[in-house]
Design an enzyme around this catalytic site. Sequence first.
Site, PDB file in Angstrom:
ATOM      1  N   GLN A 220       0.826  -1.205   0.000  1.00 11.19           N
ATOM      2  CA  GLN A 220       0.000   0.000   0.000  1.00 11.19           C
ATOM      3  C   GLN A 220       0.860   1.256   0.000  1.00 11.19           C
ATOM      4  OE1 GLN A 220      -2.544   0.189   3.417  1.00 11.19           O
ATOM      5  NE2 GLN A 220      -3.655   1.975   2.732  1.00 11.19           N
ATOM      6  N   GLY A 221       0.778   2.058  -1.039  1.00  5.77           N
ATOM      7  CA  GLY A 221       1.551   3.289  -1.160  1.00  5.77           C
ATOM      8  C   GLY A 221       0.725   4.506  -0.822  1.00  5.77           C
ATOM      9  N   TYR A 222       0.456   4.704   0.462  1.00  4.86           N
ATOM     10  CA  TYR A 222      -0.326   5.851   0.923  1.00  4.86           C
ATOM     11  C   TYR A 222       0.567   6.877   1.635  1.00  4.86           C
ATOM     12  CZ  TYR A 222      -5.085   3.968   0.111  1.00  4.86           C
ATOM     13  OH  TYR A 222      -6.261   3.520  -0.428  1.00  4.86           O
ATOM     14  N   SER A 223       1.066   6.506   2.814  1.00  4.08           N
ATOM     15  CA  SER A 223       1.768   7.465   3.674  1.00  4.08           C
ATOM     16  C   SER A 223       3.051   7.972   3.035  1.00  4.08           C
ATOM     17  CB  SER A 223       2.095   6.833   5.026  1.00  4.08           C
ATOM     18  OG  SER A 223       0.919   6.524   5.736  1.00  4.08           O
TER      19      SER A 223
ATOM     20  N   SER B  50       4.261  -1.330   4.307  1.00  2.00           N
ATOM     21  CA  SER B  50       4.377  -2.690   4.846  1.00  2.00           C
ATOM     22  C   SER B  50       4.599  -3.707   3.745  1.00  2.00           C
ATOM     23  CB  SER B  50       3.115  -3.052   5.632  1.00  2.00           C
ATOM     24  OG  SER B  50       2.953  -2.206   6.742  1.00  2.00           O
TER      25      SER B  50
ATOM     26  N   GLU C 117     -10.358  -2.427   4.877  1.00  2.00           N
ATOM     27  CA  GLU C 117      -9.292  -2.826   5.785  1.00  2.00           C
ATOM     28  C   GLU C 117      -9.844  -3.202   7.152  1.00  2.00           C
ATOM     29  OE1 GLU C 117      -4.981  -1.084   7.295  1.00  2.00           O
ATOM     30  OE2 GLU C 117      -6.543   0.313   6.707  1.00  2.00           O
TER      31      GLU C 117
ATOM     32  N   SER D  72      -3.953   7.700  13.069  1.00  2.00           N
ATOM     33  CA  SER D  72      -3.663   7.898  14.487  1.00  2.00           C
ATOM     34  C   SER D  72      -4.931   8.185  15.288  1.00  2.00           C
ATOM     35  CB  SER D  72      -2.678   9.061  14.660  1.00  2.00           C
ATOM     36  OG  SER D  72      -3.301  10.288  14.342  1.00  2.00           O
TER      37      SER D  72
ATOM     38  N   GLU E  43      -5.518  10.634  17.184  1.00  2.00           N
ATOM     39  CA  GLU E  43      -5.903  12.047  17.063  1.00  2.00           C
ATOM     40  C   GLU E  43      -6.740  12.282  15.813  1.00  2.00           C
ATOM     41  OE1 GLU E  43      -2.475  11.614  19.711  1.00  2.00           O
ATOM     42  OE2 GLU E  43      -2.901  10.907  17.678  1.00  2.00           O
TER      43      GLU E  43
END
Length: 419
Positions: A129-132, A187, A270, A395, A397
């Site tokens: 997964q190429g998100y962050s 990951s 997910e 997160s 938050e």
Amino acid sequence: MSEPAQVAAFRAEVRAWLAEHLTGDFAALRGRGGPGREHEAFEERRAWDRHLAAHGWTCLGWPEAYGGRGLTLREQVVFHEEYARADAPARVNHLGEELLGPTLLAFGTEAQKQRFLEPIRTVSELWCQGYSEPGAGSDLAAVRTKAVLVSTGSTGGGSTGGGSTGGVSTGSTTEEWVVEGQKVWTSLAHQSDWCFVLARTEPGSERHHGLSFLLVPLDQEGVEIRPIRQLTGTSEFNEVFFSGARTDADLVVGEPGKGWAVAMALLGFERGVSTVGQQVGFARELDAVIASARANGAYDDPVLRDRLARAAVGLQVMRSNVLRTLAENLGGGAREERGQDSIAKLVWARWHRDLGELAMAVRGADGLTTGPDHDLDDAQRLFLFSRADTIYGGSDEIQRTILAERVLGLPREPKGTAR
């Protein structure tokens, strides 16, 4: 409460199959590859996953037309429960089967489904997964990785899956996306063949606008993968650098520039049915902590005993919440309006992190030392890995902000406000 006869029969079938097949070479895989242990017996676990596929135990909820079994939600829950109770090894294809596959079924073209779903089902292609990104983790809308559509001239025929990018183009003119940027916390990228990438494809666009959901092959020039060493000493996730990496023009899922909706839908998948199996694993971890407390006398401490009781109650609450959520999803309605995904993430992440702290409290000073090779035991690994639970996947938050603004309708926090 007893199960309907059909569900009970299916549970018995799953349990019997696992008992019969988790034997021989596969028997040694029991319990291998969990959080913080993703490096364990990877190729052997891939072989196990392919064994599952050969016997029809992958992609259970997918339509039969695309290789699945079309099982009901209840039957899928039963499979994940029994799989976890058998202490079967962690799957290597979770991102493909549980995240990308359902996303392609919902948003992909027929050509994309034909090209990619079968290799996911058979575990012949693995995904990450190429998100962050640096500066765009929990604030995913700040993505800066870019992709530009370029023409590469004419060709006598399009690729159908055997070319360098495995694309599905069929025209006489070839166009490709050229990707530039960096992803992080990716990951299993070092074990993967493909990456689904959220990239900015409209120059000058901001936030949620102008993003596209691209399918990018990793085995090519222009892709560099650097493993990141974690607290556990392993390297589950990675940095991925795209420097002129290419993928076919039609390997964009959904409309170009409207990838945010696709990316968010994937995050909903997910937190789907596989989380039930996750909770069975949580229960096993809690049982191990209780057994440790009984063995070393920590159970006689009323404070620790109270914490153990609270953990047991919290696990039951978590399970009830997940089952209720899955049932609500069958009834339709906007998931984001109910905020169920954010609630689920907050509940399990904090519970699991607290369990890691409780495991170390039960161990006492003994938990501060490792063996002669500095290997971590299960309690130490649980403690260190679960520190990240309230951060990755959104997160705490961010989840609270989503609930406050989108569910409760509270005013948005002014930009620039000191925190």
